[in-house]
Design a protein around this motif. Structure first.
Motif, PDB file in Angstrom:
ATOM      1  N   THR A  61       0.949  -1.225   0.056  1.00 41.76           N
ATOM      2  CA  THR A  61       0.101   0.072   0.178  1.00 41.76           C
ATOM      3  C   THR A  61       0.893   1.209  -0.112  1.00 41.76           C
ATOM      4  OG1 THR A  61      -0.088  -0.056   2.361  1.00 41.76           O
ATOM      5  CG2 THR A  61      -1.769  -1.223   1.200  1.00 41.76           C
ATOM      6  N   GLU A  62       0.315   2.436  -0.593  1.00 40.68           N
ATOM      7  CA  GLU A  62       1.207   3.605  -0.503  1.00 40.68           C
ATOM      8  C   GLU A  62       1.173   4.167   0.960  1.00 40.68           C
ATOM      9  OE1 GLU A  62      -0.221   5.150  -4.922  1.00 40.68           O
ATOM     10  OE2 GLU A  62      -1.083   6.041  -3.090  1.00 40.68           O
ATOM     11  N   SER A  63       2.319   4.747   1.258  1.00 37.66           N
ATOM     12  CA  SER A  63       2.584   5.441   2.541  1.00 37.66           C
ATOM     13  C   SER A  63       1.731   6.496   2.761  1.00 37.66           C
ATOM     14  CB  SER A  63       3.950   5.782   2.647  1.00 37.66           C
ATOM     15  OG  SER A  63       4.385   6.540   1.853  1.00 37.66           O
ATOM     16  N   ASN A  64       1.295   7.358   1.621  1.00 37.77           N
ATOM     17  CA  ASN A  64       0.328   8.117   1.695  1.00 37.77           C
ATOM     18  C   ASN A  64      -0.652   8.173   0.522  1.00 37.77           C
ATOM     19  OD1 ASN A  64       1.884  10.088   3.775  1.00 37.77           O
ATOM     20  ND2 ASN A  64       3.358  10.211   2.242  1.00 37.77           N
ATOM     21  N   PRO A  65      -1.873   8.442   0.859  1.00 37.41           N
ATOM     22  CA  PRO A  65      -3.029   8.497  -0.009  1.00 37.41           C
ATOM     23  C   PRO A  65      -2.696   9.385  -0.964  1.00 37.41           C
ATOM     24  CG  PRO A  65      -3.847   8.201   2.009  1.00 37.41           C
ATOM     25  CD  PRO A  65      -2.431   8.550   2.238  1.00 37.41           C
ATOM     26  N   PRO A  66      -3.290   9.309  -2.270  1.00 36.92           N
ATOM     27  CA  PRO A  66      -2.976  10.376  -3.259  1.00 36.92           C
ATOM     28  C   PRO A  66      -3.421  11.650  -2.849  1.00 36.92           C
ATOM     29  CG  PRO A  66      -4.034   8.253  -4.180  1.00 36.92           C
ATOM     30  CD  PRO A  66      -3.793   7.897  -2.848  1.00 36.92           C
ATOM     31  N   GLY A  67      -2.764  12.643  -3.118  1.00 38.28           N
ATOM     32  CA  GLY A  67      -3.195  13.952  -2.699  1.00 38.28           C
ATOM     33  C   GLY A  67      -2.658  14.467  -1.244  1.00 38.28           C
ATOM     34  N   ASP A  68      -2.375  13.494  -0.476  1.00 41.43           N
ATOM     35  CA  ASP A  68      -2.052  13.789   1.155  1.00 41.43           C
ATOM     36  C   ASP A  68      -0.608  14.354   0.845  1.00 41.43           C
ATOM     37  OD1 ASP A  68      -4.524  12.905   2.139  1.00 41.43           O
ATOM     38  OD2 ASP A  68      -3.228  11.503   3.387  1.00 41.43           O
ATOM     39  N   ILE A  69      -0.454  15.431   1.459  1.00 39.23           N
ATOM     40  CA  ILE A  69       0.818  16.230   1.730  1.00 39.23           C
ATOM     41  C   ILE A  69       1.567  15.651   2.881  1.00 39.23           C
ATOM     42  CG2 ILE A  69       2.125  18.377   2.099  1.00 39.23           C
ATOM     43  CD1 ILE A  69      -0.492  19.807   0.945  1.00 39.23           C
ATOM     44  N   PRO A  70       2.933  15.056   2.512  1.00 41.78           N
ATOM     45  CA  PRO A  70       3.602  14.399   3.778  1.00 41.78           C
ATOM     46  C   PRO A  70       3.640  15.426   5.369  1.00 41.78           C
ATOM     47  CG  PRO A  70       4.997  14.101   1.815  1.00 41.78           C
ATOM     48  CD  PRO A  70       3.677  15.276   1.419  1.00 41.78           C
ATOM     49  N   ASP A  71       3.473  14.563   6.210  1.00 43.84           N
ATOM     50  CA  ASP A  71       3.662  15.463   7.631  1.00 43.84           C
ATOM     51  C   ASP A  71       4.971  16.332   7.795  1.00 43.84           C
ATOM     52  OD1 ASP A  71       1.257  14.390   8.202  1.00 43.84           O
ATOM     53  OD2 ASP A  71       1.911  12.865   9.233  1.00 43.84           O
ATOM     54  N   ASN A  72       6.020  15.620   7.093  1.00 46.08           N
ATOM     55  CA  ASN A  72       7.234  16.271   7.189  1.00 46.08           C
ATOM     56  C   ASN A  72       7.584  17.405   6.254  1.00 46.08           C
ATOM     57  OD1 ASN A  72       7.587  14.601   5.194  1.00 46.08           O
ATOM     58  ND2 ASN A  72       9.500  13.580   5.653  1.00 46.08           N
ATOM     59  N   GLN A  73       6.597  17.841   5.468  1.00 48.90           N
ATOM     60  CA  GLN A  73       6.833  18.879   4.427  1.00 48.90           C
ATOM     61  C   GLN A  73       7.012  20.134   5.154  1.00 48.90           C
ATOM     62  OE1 GLN A  73       6.110  19.124   0.741  1.00 48.90           O
ATOM     63  NE2 GLN A  73       7.162  20.704   1.162  1.00 48.90           N
ATOM     64  N   ALA A  74       8.174  20.782   4.285  1.00 52.59           N
ATOM     65  CA  ALA A  74       8.869  21.906   4.687  1.00 52.59           C
ATOM     66  C   ALA A  74       8.409  23.052   4.127  1.00 52.59           C
ATOM     67  CB  ALA A  74      10.412  21.949   4.323  1.00 52.59           C
ATOM     68  N   TYR A  75       8.172  24.411   4.919  1.00 54.75           N
ATOM     69  CA  TYR A  75       7.672  25.496   4.076  1.00 54.75           C
ATOM     70  C   TYR A  75       8.673  26.628   4.051  1.00 54.75           C
ATOM     71  CZ  TYR A  75       3.430  22.830   5.180  1.00 54.75           C
ATOM     72  OH  TYR A  75       2.535  21.823   4.988  1.00 54.75           O
ATOM     73  N   VAL A  76       8.436  27.593   2.979  1.00 49.55           N
ATOM     74  CA  VAL A  76       9.237  28.541   2.957  1.00 49.55           C
ATOM     75  C   VAL A  76       8.356  30.019   2.382  1.00 49.55           C
ATOM     76  CG1 VAL A  76      11.278  27.363   1.927  1.00 49.55           C
ATOM     77  CG2 VAL A  76       9.534  28.323   0.322  1.00 49.55           C
ATOM     78  N   ALA A  77       8.886  30.982   2.923  1.00 44.16           N
ATOM     79  CA  ALA A  77       8.132  32.318   2.805  1.00 44.16           C
ATOM     80  C   ALA A  77       8.158  32.715   1.228  1.00 44.16           C
ATOM     81  CB  ALA A  77       8.783  33.200   3.605  1.00 44.16           C
ATOM     82  N   PHE A  78       6.907  33.251   0.964  1.00 44.56           N
ATOM     83  CA  PHE A  78       6.627  33.676  -0.323  1.00 44.56           C
ATOM     84  C   PHE A  78       6.177  35.298  -0.095  1.00 44.56           C
ATOM     85  CE2 PHE A  78       3.463  35.165  -3.442  1.00 44.56           C
ATOM     86  CZ  PHE A  78       4.397  35.377  -4.353  1.00 44.56           C
ATOM     87  N   ARG A  79       7.261  36.129  -0.745  1.00 44.09           N
ATOM     88  CA  ARG A  79       6.810  37.437  -0.872  1.00 44.09           C
ATOM     89  C   ARG A  79       6.614  38.025  -2.190  1.00 44.09           C
ATOM     90  NH1 ARG A  79      10.795  36.612   2.838  1.00 44.09           N
ATOM     91  NH2 ARG A  79      10.185  37.151   5.040  1.00 44.09           N
ATOM     92  N   PRO A  80       5.614  38.740  -2.477  1.00 43.96           N
ATOM     93  CA  PRO A  80       5.414  39.161  -3.915  1.00 43.96           C
ATOM     94  C   PRO A  80       6.262  40.097  -4.246  1.00 43.96           C
ATOM     95  CG  PRO A  80       3.827  39.899  -2.503  1.00 43.96           C
ATOM     96  CD  PRO A  80       4.471  38.972  -1.824  1.00 43.96           C
ATOM     97  N   THR A  81       6.673  40.613  -5.542  1.00 42.17           N
ATOM     98  CA  THR A  81       7.578  41.592  -5.783  1.00 42.17           C
ATOM     99  C   THR A  81       7.257  42.906  -5.389  1.00 42.17           C
ATOM    100  OG1 THR A  81       8.152  40.231  -7.898  1.00 42.17           O
ATOM    101  CG2 THR A  81       8.587  42.609  -7.797  1.00 42.17           C
ATOM    102  N   GLY A  82       5.898  43.133  -5.441  1.00 40.32           N
ATOM    103  CA  GLY A  82       5.516  44.555  -4.715  1.00 40.32           C
ATOM    104  C   GLY A  82       5.400  44.654  -3.336  1.00 40.32           C
ATOM    105  N   GLY A  83       5.592  43.307  -2.812  1.00 36.87           N
ATOM    106  CA  GLY A  83       5.471  43.415  -1.316  1.00 36.87           C
ATOM    107  C   GLY A  83       4.069  43.477  -0.850  1.00 36.87           C
ATOM    108  N   GLY A  84       4.114  43.905   0.535  1.00 35.77           N
ATOM    109  CA  GLY A  84       2.681  43.992   1.172  1.00 35.77           C
ATOM    110  C   GLY A  84       2.265  42.715   1.904  1.00 35.77           C
ATOM    111  N   PHE A  85       2.762  41.778   1.566  1.00 32.76           N
ATOM    112  CA  PHE A  85       2.290  40.544   2.568  1.00 32.76           C
ATOM    113  C   PHE A  85       3.090  39.305   2.361  1.00 32.76           C
ATOM    114  CE2 PHE A  85       0.486  39.646  -1.868  1.00 32.76           C
ATOM    115  CZ  PHE A  85       0.653  38.265  -1.618  1.00 32.76           C
ATOM    116  N   THR A  86       3.327  38.554   3.175  1.00 29.39           N
ATOM    117  CA  THR A  86       3.986  37.160   3.112  1.00 29.39           C
ATOM    118  C   THR A  86       3.019  36.017   3.599  1.00 29.39           C
ATOM    119  OG1 THR A  86       6.197  36.157   3.976  1.00 29.39           O
ATOM    120  CG2 THR A  86       5.078  37.553   5.436  1.00 29.39           C
ATOM    121  N   VAL A  87       3.652  34.898   3.048  1.00 29.19           N
ATOM    122  CA  VAL A  87       2.945  33.838   3.198  1.00 29.19           C
ATOM    123  C   VAL A  87       3.687  32.363   3.083  1.00 29.19           C
ATOM    124  CG1 VAL A  87       1.581  33.380   0.934  1.00 29.19           C
ATOM    125  CG2 VAL A  87       0.512  32.508   2.827  1.00 29.19           C
TER     126      VAL A  87
END
Length: 218
Positions: A61-87
């Motif tokens: 069986t698959e360790s993660n069902p289709p579409g499940d994001i792994p629990d150990n997924q890392a995240y990075v900050a995104f800032r648009p060119t014009g600034g104003g917010f980050t996510v």
């Protein structure tokens, strides 16, 4: 007279011996069926062993069902060119940009970030009428819209949940039924629409919460 008794005795002994030999032959004749029965039993044992071996090795069986994001997924900050917010967005996902819209994708999941100028903050009523009407004409088999007011670390946001069909895979032609979460954030004339999507059966509650809670105005 004694001789006659001796002959009779020998005759009796002979009859006893003959009976014994006959019984012995009869006993030995039962041997082959017993051997045949043992052979049949051996066959049954072999079949039983094979079945047990098969049941002891389940299909992988698959360790993660289709579409499940792994629990150990890392995240990075995104800032648009014009600034104003980050996510924060999942690290390593493919990034594409077109105008004021930036999209991050990986396999069956998608994060879309779109900015717009707005004279007033979105409301449950405005999203329920204007946005739902627009998406109904854009998303294949759009269905089940639900609009609500929610709170995130950046403040209040209008959440629109709905379902729709994905675009056909360019290689396989497969279409996936997706679940969407669209968050509309607003501050001082600026609106940011954050839309997260993935297969309906995927369990991405925690990853989507990480992304939406990370949104902040700058």
């Amino acid at each position: 007279m004694a001789r006659v008794r001796t002959v009779r005795s020998l005759g009796v002994v002979g009859l006893v011996l003959a009976a014994a030999v006959t019984a012995g032959c009869s006993g030995s004749s039962s041997g082959p069926p017993a051997a045949s029965h043992a052979s049949s039993g051996s066959g049954s044992t072999s079949t039983s062993t094979t079945t047990a071996g098969a049941s002891a090795a389940p299909a992988p069986t698959e360790s993660n069902p289709p579409g499940d994001i792994p629990d150990n997924q890392a995240y990075v900050a995104f800032r648009p060119t014009g600034g104003g917010f980050t996510v924060k967005v999942p690290e390593g996902w493919a990034r594409t940009a077109q105008g004021v819209t930036t999209v991050f994708t990986d396999k069956l999941n998608r994060v879309e970030i779109a900015t717009a100028s707005a004279s007033s903050a979105p409301t449950v009523a405005s999203v329920g009428s204007e946005v739902v009407s627009r998406l109904r004409g854009q998303v294949p088999k759009f269905d089940g819209p639900k609009v609500s007011q929610v709170n995130r670390h950046a403040g209040s946001a209008v959440l629109l949940k709905y379902q729709g069909d994905s675009a056909a895979d360019p290689v396989t032609g497969k279409v996936v039924r997706d679940a969407f979460e669209r968050y509309a954030f607003y501050r001082q004339g600026h609106e940011v629409d954050l839309t997260l999507s993935g297969p309906v059966n995927a369990d991405n509650v925690d990853p989507w919460r990480i992304v939406t809670d990370s949104f902040s105005w700058k």
